[in-house]
Design a protein around this motif. Sequence first.
Motif, PDB file in Angstrom:
ATOM      1  N   LYS A 180       0.844  -1.211   0.000  1.00 34.72           N
ATOM      2  CA  LYS A 180       0.000   0.000   0.000  1.00 34.72           C
ATOM      3  C   LYS A 180       0.879   1.261   0.000  1.00 34.72           C
ATOM      4  O   LYS A 180       0.610   2.228  -0.700  1.00 34.72           O
ATOM      5  CB  LYS A 180      -0.899   0.008   1.236  1.00 34.72           C
ATOM      6  CG  LYS A 180      -2.262  -0.578   1.012  1.00 34.72           C
ATOM      7  CD  LYS A 180      -3.119  -0.302   2.233  1.00 34.72           C
ATOM      8  CE  LYS A 180      -4.456  -1.002   2.120  1.00 34.72           C
ATOM      9  NZ  LYS A 180      -5.215  -0.885   3.359  1.00 34.72           N
ATOM     10  N   TYR A 181       1.922   1.206   0.853  1.00 33.05           N
ATOM     11  CA  TYR A 181       2.851   2.346   0.960  1.00 33.05           C
ATOM     12  C   TYR A 181       3.609   2.539  -0.361  1.00 33.05           C
ATOM     13  O   TYR A 181       3.715   3.661  -0.872  1.00 33.05           O
ATOM     14  CB  TYR A 181       3.813   2.080   2.123  1.00 33.05           C
ATOM     15  CG  TYR A 181       5.050   2.937   2.201  1.00 33.05           C
ATOM     16  CD1 TYR A 181       4.993   4.322   2.083  1.00 33.05           C
ATOM     17  CD2 TYR A 181       6.309   2.352   2.421  1.00 33.05           C
ATOM     18  CE1 TYR A 181       6.139   5.099   2.175  1.00 33.05           C
ATOM     19  CE2 TYR A 181       7.449   3.121   2.526  1.00 33.05           C
ATOM     20  CZ  TYR A 181       7.361   4.488   2.393  1.00 33.05           C
ATOM     21  OH  TYR A 181       8.493   5.249   2.478  1.00 33.05           O
ATOM     22  N   LEU A 182       4.106   1.417  -0.913  1.00 31.19           N
ATOM     23  CA  LEU A 182       4.856   1.499  -2.179  1.00 31.19           C
ATOM     24  C   LEU A 182       3.960   2.066  -3.272  1.00 31.19           C
ATOM     25  O   LEU A 182       4.397   2.888  -4.080  1.00 31.19           O
ATOM     26  CB  LEU A 182       5.381   0.113  -2.569  1.00 31.19           C
ATOM     27  CG  LEU A 182       6.412  -0.505  -1.610  1.00 31.19           C
ATOM     28  CD1 LEU A 182       6.787  -1.904  -2.063  1.00 31.19           C
ATOM     29  CD2 LEU A 182       7.671   0.355  -1.508  1.00 31.19           C
ATOM     30  N   GLU A 183       2.700   1.636  -3.277  1.00 28.45           N
ATOM     31  CA  GLU A 183       1.749   2.111  -4.291  1.00 28.45           C
ATOM     32  C   GLU A 183       1.434   3.592  -4.084  1.00 28.45           C
ATOM     33  O   GLU A 183       1.367   4.372  -5.032  1.00 28.45           O
ATOM     34  CB  GLU A 183       0.469   1.250  -4.228  1.00 28.45           C
ATOM     35  CG  GLU A 183      -0.681   1.720  -5.084  1.00 28.45           C
ATOM     36  CD  GLU A 183      -0.368   1.795  -6.569  1.00 28.45           C
ATOM     37  OE1 GLU A 183       0.472   1.010  -7.033  1.00 28.45           O
ATOM     38  OE2 GLU A 183      -0.960   2.668  -7.245  1.00 28.45           O
ATOM     39  N   PHE A 184       1.294   3.977  -2.809  1.00 26.37           N
ATOM     40  CA  PHE A 184       0.931   5.359  -2.474  1.00 26.37           C
ATOM     41  C   PHE A 184       2.009   6.353  -2.938  1.00 26.37           C
ATOM     42  O   PHE A 184       1.702   7.445  -3.398  1.00 26.37           O
ATOM     43  CB  PHE A 184       0.733   5.476  -0.956  1.00 26.37           C
ATOM     44  CG  PHE A 184       0.314   6.848  -0.495  1.00 26.37           C
ATOM     45  CD1 PHE A 184      -0.992   7.279  -0.631  1.00 26.37           C
ATOM     46  CD2 PHE A 184       1.243   7.719   0.072  1.00 26.37           C
ATOM     47  CE1 PHE A 184      -1.380   8.548  -0.217  1.00 26.37           C
ATOM     48  CE2 PHE A 184       0.876   8.992   0.491  1.00 26.37           C
ATOM     49  CZ  PHE A 184      -0.448   9.403   0.348  1.00 26.37           C
ATOM     50  N   VAL A 185       3.270   5.942  -2.813  1.00 24.99           N
ATOM     51  CA  VAL A 185       4.366   6.864  -3.146  1.00 24.99           C
ATOM     52  C   VAL A 185       4.893   6.623  -4.563  1.00 24.99           C
ATOM     53  O   VAL A 185       4.985   7.556  -5.372  1.00 24.99           O
ATOM     54  CB  VAL A 185       5.520   6.736  -2.132  1.00 24.99           C
ATOM     55  CG1 VAL A 185       6.680   7.633  -2.523  1.00 24.99           C
ATOM     56  CG2 VAL A 185       5.050   7.081  -0.740  1.00 24.99           C
ATOM     57  N   ALA A 186       5.236   5.371  -4.856  1.00 25.40           N
ATOM     58  CA  ALA A 186       5.932   5.099  -6.124  1.00 25.40           C
ATOM     59  C   ALA A 186       5.020   4.463  -7.174  1.00 25.40           C
ATOM     60  O   ALA A 186       5.490   4.049  -8.234  1.00 25.40           O
ATOM     61  CB  ALA A 186       7.130   4.194  -5.850  1.00 25.40           C
ATOM     62  N   GLY A 187       3.724   4.403  -6.883  1.00 23.46           N
ATOM     63  CA  GLY A 187       2.772   3.855  -7.858  1.00 23.46           C
ATOM     64  C   GLY A 187       2.671   4.727  -9.100  1.00 23.46           C
ATOM     65  O   GLY A 187       3.168   5.856  -9.127  1.00 23.46           O
ATOM     66  N   LYS A 188       1.986   4.181 -10.101  1.00 26.99           N
ATOM     67  CA  LYS A 188       1.910   4.893 -11.391  1.00 26.99           C
ATOM     68  C   LYS A 188       0.951   6.080 -11.304  1.00 26.99           C
ATOM     69  O   LYS A 188      -0.200   5.924 -10.903  1.00 26.99           O
ATOM     70  CB  LYS A 188       1.451   3.901 -12.465  1.00 26.99           C
ATOM     71  CG  LYS A 188       1.485   4.473 -13.855  1.00 26.99           C
ATOM     72  CD  LYS A 188       1.108   3.437 -14.881  1.00 26.99           C
ATOM     73  CE  LYS A 188      -0.393   3.209 -14.883  1.00 26.99           C
ATOM     74  NZ  LYS A 188      -0.826   2.227 -15.881  1.00 26.99           N
ATOM     75  N   LEU A 189       1.454   7.240 -11.690  1.00 29.74           N
ATOM     76  CA  LEU A 189       0.593   8.428 -11.773  1.00 29.74           C
ATOM     77  C   LEU A 189      -0.082   8.452 -13.150  1.00 29.74           C
ATOM     78  O   LEU A 189      -1.279   8.568 -13.268  1.00 29.74           O
ATOM     79  CB  LEU A 189       1.450   9.689 -11.551  1.00 29.74           C
ATOM     80  CG  LEU A 189       0.730  11.026 -11.526  1.00 29.74           C
ATOM     81  CD1 LEU A 189      -0.219  11.126 -10.349  1.00 29.74           C
ATOM     82  CD2 LEU A 189       1.745  12.179 -11.470  1.00 29.74           C
ATOM     83  N   PHE A 190       0.746   8.365 -14.193  1.00 27.64           N
ATOM     84  CA  PHE A 190       0.285   8.179 -15.575  1.00 27.64           C
ATOM     85  C   PHE A 190       1.468   7.656 -16.385  1.00 27.64           C
ATOM     86  O   PHE A 190       2.589   7.582 -15.864  1.00 27.64           O
ATOM     87  CB  PHE A 190      -0.275   9.485 -16.174  1.00 27.64           C
ATOM     88  CG  PHE A 190       0.684  10.643 -16.168  1.00 27.64           C
ATOM     89  CD1 PHE A 190       1.610  10.821 -17.188  1.00 27.64           C
ATOM     90  CD2 PHE A 190       0.662  11.571 -15.127  1.00 27.64           C
ATOM     91  CE1 PHE A 190       2.497  11.882 -17.178  1.00 27.64           C
ATOM     92  CE2 PHE A 190       1.556  12.640 -15.112  1.00 27.64           C
ATOM     93  CZ  PHE A 190       2.466  12.795 -16.142  1.00 27.64           C
ATOM     94  N   THR A 191       1.227   7.279 -17.629  1.00 33.75           N
ATOM     95  CA  THR A 191       2.342   6.763 -18.431  1.00 33.75           C
ATOM     96  C   THR A 191       2.637   7.700 -19.601  1.00 33.75           C
ATOM     97  O   THR A 191       1.730   8.295 -20.189  1.00 33.75           O
ATOM     98  CB  THR A 191       2.040   5.360 -18.988  1.00 33.75           C
ATOM     99  OG1 THR A 191       0.694   5.328 -19.414  1.00 33.75           O
ATOM    100  CG2 THR A 191       2.279   4.268 -17.993  1.00 33.75           C
TER     101      THR A 191
END
Lengths: 371, 43
Positions: free
Chosen positions: A201-212
């Motif tokens: 969840k933390y990894l997704e919250f910070v380093a997850g995809k914003l857009f491509t």
Amino acid sequence: MDKKNGIKDKISGAFHGMGNNIKARADKFRGLSRDEKRRTVTDLLLNNAMFIIIFLSVVVITILQPRFLSVASIVNIISLTASRLPIALGIAGAIVLTGTDISAGRAVGLTACITASLLQSAGYANAMFPGVSPLPIILVVLIVCIVGAVIGLVNGFFVAKFKLHPFIVTLSTQLIIYGIVLLYLQIGGNGGQTLSGLSPKYLEFVAGKLFTVGGIAVPKYVLYAIILTVIMWIIWNKTAFGKNMFAVGANEEAAAVSGVNVFKTVVGVFILAGIMYALTGFIEGARIGSSASYTGLNYESDAIASCVIGGVSFVGGTGKIGGIVVGVLLLQIIFVGLNFLSVDQNLLYIIKGLIILLACAIDMRKYLKRR
Amino acid sequence: MDNNNKNGIYSNIKMSKRAADIIVASIALILLSFIMVAIFISL
């Protein structure tokens, strides 16, 4: 259709205006004496020496390794810039006050380790707190911000109350923070090891995809860096606290006589810086995917270099948020470029040192002229 | 922001403009040559 024509007129007007401006400058330059012409060219070259060097280096790197200008590489540069921007924005406040903050990197390390320890997956075998579920992300952000603010409060208090130079205060606090990091990593089942096994969840919250972009994912922390930059811009330019900070940086006695509370301003700047380091630590933990005692090591030197390149002068009371963003970006461009060519990491330290030295020398030369 | 600092860290420097020019130019050349050497060593 009318709207389209209006935009066209505006663009052509802007180009026309720019052309006139260049023409007027060229005419003015032609009217100068030989000595004045030489001085103008020297000023132009030396004031922009850093930008010229970085531009030349980028050209050479691109010729040798054309992939440097690929979408993946540009996204990488932007992501690295975003991850290093908050610490630079924090340290810039200390530089505006004619000081510095060398505890920044260690503060990033401590907050990254606290974040990682509180957000380790529950089932991870070597978790620092075995069997404990990860805390809510917003609570962890709050905790690390408080830790950062306390570090800033200690720095700011000793600088403002005892009139000590920030260098010596932050030198001592960085050692204290490092000691705390090493002790903290011994807690529970960790035994001084690197903190990994972070909550998805933390990894997704910070380093997850914003857009491509072109198939390459831009991480979410780019957005967070933009938000922090906007907040800092507002604080610096639109609040009484920001105006006071520049007033104290430019001339402390004059600011005090004018009714500025110097103590509160200095402490406030350091607390704000501490919060920025905490947010950098929070981002770095997820960006790297683990945290250890060496996380954040030498981050302050990069941040100081970025600020000085971006026009935040050590003379105090001078600096712009836009300049800091450009400074961080330029530094990342040159280092990503050199890493692209697999330049020896040891040489990068020397280059980094020379960049700071050159930025300070250019700064000194600018202020020498005014006297 | 304009700078009104009269007690800044550069206020006591006694140096001619020319000397400052030479110092800045020298450091710039050292940095540029160092970067280029580092790049060409890595090839």
